[in-house]
Design an enzyme around this catalytic site. Structure first.
Site, mmCIF file in Angstrom:
data_model
loop_
_atom_site.group_PDB
_atom_site.id
_atom_site.type_symbol
_atom_site.label_atom_id
_atom_site.label_comp_id
_atom_site.label_asym_id
_atom_site.label_seq_id
_atom_site.Cartn_x
_atom_site.Cartn_y
_atom_site.Cartn_z
ATOM 1 N N ARG A 62 10.364 120.204 -33.701
ATOM 2 C CA ARG A 62 10.178 121.621 -34.008
ATOM 3 C C ARG A 62 10.319 122.473 -32.734
ATOM 4 O O ARG A 62 10.922 123.548 -32.771
ATOM 5 C CB ARG A 62 8.831 121.842 -34.678
ATOM 6 C CG ARG A 62 8.753 121.198 -36.072
ATOM 7 C CD ARG A 62 7.475 121.524 -36.790
ATOM 8 N NE ARG A 62 7.405 122.943 -37.139
ATOM 9 C CZ ARG A 62 6.274 123.528 -37.547
ATOM 10 N NH1 ARG A 62 5.152 122.823 -37.620
ATOM 11 N NH2 ARG A 62 6.266 124.812 -37.860
ATOM 12 N N GLN A 94 0.784 133.299 -40.020
ATOM 13 C CA GLN A 94 0.530 131.868 -40.207
ATOM 14 C C GLN A 94 1.550 131.054 -39.411
ATOM 15 O O GLN A 94 1.424 129.851 -39.291
ATOM 16 C CB GLN A 94 0.631 131.514 -41.691
ATOM 17 C CG GLN A 94 -0.385 132.224 -42.570
ATOM 18 C CD GLN A 94 -0.064 132.068 -44.040
ATOM 19 O OE1 GLN A 94 -0.453 131.087 -44.676
ATOM 20 N NE2 GLN A 94 0.695 133.001 -44.573
ATOM 21 N N VAL A 96 3.807 129.559 -36.345
ATOM 22 C CA VAL A 96 3.554 129.103 -34.975
ATOM 23 C C VAL A 96 4.707 129.496 -34.050
ATOM 24 O O VAL A 96 4.638 129.270 -32.854
ATOM 25 C CB VAL A 96 3.326 127.574 -34.951
ATOM 26 C CG1 VAL A 96 2.080 127.203 -35.756
ATOM 27 C CG2 VAL A 96 4.550 126.807 -35.438
ATOM 28 N N HIS A 112 -2.719 129.971 -37.140
ATOM 29 C CA HIS A 112 -2.447 128.520 -37.183
ATOM 30 C C HIS A 112 -1.967 127.985 -35.841
ATOM 31 O O HIS A 112 -1.482 126.851 -35.753
ATOM 32 C CB HIS A 112 -1.421 128.204 -38.273
ATOM 33 C CG HIS A 112 -1.928 128.437 -39.659
ATOM 34 N ND1 HIS A 112 -1.107 128.608 -40.734
ATOM 35 C CD2 HIS A 112 -3.200 128.552 -40.136
ATOM 36 C CE1 HIS A 112 -1.844 128.804 -41.823
ATOM 37 N NE2 HIS A 112 -3.103 128.785 -41.486
ATOM 38 N N CYS A 144 -4.846 114.618 -20.169
ATOM 39 C CA CYS A 144 -5.593 115.680 -19.488
ATOM 40 C C CYS A 144 -6.318 115.052 -18.310
ATOM 41 O O CYS A 144 -6.508 113.824 -18.266
ATOM 42 C CB CYS A 144 -6.598 116.263 -20.480
ATOM 43 S SG CYS A 144 -7.660 117.531 -19.784
HETATM 44 N N1 APR Z 1 12.250 136.560 -46.627
HETATM 45 C C1 APR Z 1 10.960 136.579 -47.069
HETATM 46 N N2 APR Z 1 10.371 135.515 -47.674
HETATM 47 C C2 APR Z 1 11.107 134.409 -47.844
HETATM 48 C C3 APR Z 1 12.443 134.314 -47.403
HETATM 49 C C4 APR Z 1 13.016 135.463 -46.774
HETATM 50 N N3 APR Z 1 14.279 135.471 -46.330
HETATM 51 N N4 APR Z 1 12.915 133.071 -47.726
HETATM 52 C C5 APR Z 1 11.888 132.420 -48.356
HETATM 53 N N5 APR Z 1 10.801 133.224 -48.424
HETATM 54 C C6 APR Z 1 9.493 132.953 -49.027
HETATM 55 C C7 APR Z 1 9.505 131.937 -50.156
HETATM 56 O O1 APR Z 1 9.733 132.588 -51.387
HETATM 57 C C8 APR Z 1 8.087 131.355 -50.078
HETATM 58 O O2 APR Z 1 7.227 132.044 -50.964
HETATM 59 O O3 APR Z 1 8.675 132.415 -48.027
HETATM 60 C C9 APR Z 1 7.640 131.651 -48.642
HETATM 61 C C10 APR Z 1 7.394 130.428 -47.769
HETATM 62 O O4 APR Z 1 6.339 129.703 -48.318
HETATM 63 P P1 APR Z 1 5.846 128.345 -47.625
HETATM 64 O O5 APR Z 1 6.997 127.507 -47.318
HETATM 65 O O6 APR Z 1 4.774 127.811 -48.508
HETATM 66 O O7 APR Z 1 5.245 128.843 -46.224
HETATM 67 P P2 APR Z 1 3.851 129.567 -45.916
HETATM 68 O O8 APR Z 1 3.334 130.296 -47.086
HETATM 69 O O9 APR Z 1 4.021 130.322 -44.666
HETATM 70 O O10 APR Z 1 2.909 128.286 -45.631
HETATM 71 C C11 APR Z 1 1.565 128.527 -45.274
HETATM 72 O O11 APR Z 1 1.186 126.188 -44.966
HETATM 73 O O12 APR Z 1 2.188 124.279 -44.364
HETATM 74 C C12 APR Z 1 1.247 125.175 -43.979
HETATM 75 O O13 APR Z 1 0.479 125.769 -41.831
HETATM 76 C C13 APR Z 1 1.591 125.837 -42.657
HETATM 77 O O14 APR Z 1 1.468 128.172 -42.055
HETATM 78 C C14 APR Z 1 1.866 127.284 -43.057
HETATM 79 C C15 APR Z 1 1.083 127.443 -44.334
#
Ligand code: APR
Length: 246
Positions: A62, A94, A96, A112, A144
């Site tokens: 990553r 959320q 990183v 996060h 460390c």
């Molecule tokens: N613009 C806006 N939103 C988008 C786009 C875009 N171009 N492409 C996809 N998405 C949306 C999707 O529809 C989905 O609802 O982004 C969302 C991503 O969702 P997740 O993959 O579940 O990510 P997130 O909600 O940030 O996850 C939350 O889960 O895995 C843990 O710690 C990790 O911070 C993360 C947390």
């Protein structure tokens, strides 16, 4: 358009979706990270105890990927809004990645953690530090001074997110709550919209993303579309009104 008045205090929550147009995969979408990796093998204290090298392989991949990406218009739109609203603006992510900061955002709460920060696994008092080390073949995990292994400064599943007191205070004071690019399934972030609404009847809540999130029921408005296209034209502030009408 979302009108933002002189008295408004705006709370923005972003998720992986805001960085999708920059080339970073989301977690649960098509080709999402959790379709390739199992959370319990790479992003939990149990995973770290069982196989810290596998965890570092995951975060090293990553880190390499994060070196290759740039902010998109969605990040820039939020940086501009921060500039206009000053301390009436609160950005909690959320994510990183450092794309908000690269776009010019100055006060970003990374609940996060940050991909380019590490810390001692023992919590020996040494604060988290900037780090872009990656695990290469045959390398050992750095130690460390106290002898503890260095781990990514990331909030793993089962751990408590960072800065929750500051986040709660900002939620209590916001008049506009916006979530961008987050699926609404991971707590506690998924409940922020409910928390904001519970604090104040008149808070306006909106979601921006290409599909409705799981917590859609708590949003007054949903703006469907990629945030890199929607955000740049979404905010009607005094300044944008002045710019428009002189
Ligand atoms: N613009 C806006 N939103 C988008 C786009 C875009 N171009 N492409 C996809 N998405 C949306 C999707 O529809 C989905 O609802 O982004 C969302 C991503 O969702 P997740 O993959 O579940 O990510 P997130 O909600 O940030 O996850 C939350 O889960 O895995 C843990 O710690 C990790 O911070 C993360 C947390």
């Amino acid at each position: 358009m979302i009108p933002i008045g002189r008295e408004d205090r705006v709370f923005i929550l972003t998720g992986a979706g805001i960085s999708a147009e920059s080339g970073l995969p989301t977690f649960r979408g098509m080709n999402g990270i959790w379709r390739t990796y199992r959370v319990e093998e790479v992003a939990s204290p149990v995973a770290w105890a069982r196989d810290p090298k596998l965890v570092w392989e995951f975060y090293s991949e990553r880190r390499r990927r994060h070196h290759t990406v740039q902010p998109n218009p969605g990040h820039y739109a939020l940086a501009r809004l921060e500039e206009e609203l000053g301390d009436r603006f609160f950005l909690c992510t959320q994510n990183v990645d450092r794309l908000h900061e690269m776009a010019g955002s100055r006060r970003v709460i990374h609940m996060h953690g940050k991909i380019f920060e590490s810390r001692c696994e023992r919590g020996c008092g040494r604060p988290p530090f900037d780090d872009d080390w990656t695990l290469e073949n045959g390398a050992e995990i750095p130690l460390c001074a106290c002898g503890g292994k260095i781990r990514p400064h990331i909030c793993w599943f089962g751990e408590t997110p960072f800065e929750m007191e500051r986040i709660a205070a900002a939620l209590e004071n916001c008049t506009v709550f916006m979530a961008v690019g987050t699926s609404g399934v991971v707590e506690p972030a998924a409940s922020f919209v409910r928390y904001a609404r519970a604090r104040w009847d008149n808070v306006r809540t909106c979601y921006i993303g290409p599909e409705e999130p799981s917590n859609r029921a708590f949003f007054d408005e949903v703006f469907l579309g990629p945030s890199g296209e929607v955000l740049p034209q979404l905010f009607a502030t005094e300044k944008s009104a002045t710019d428009l009408h002189g």
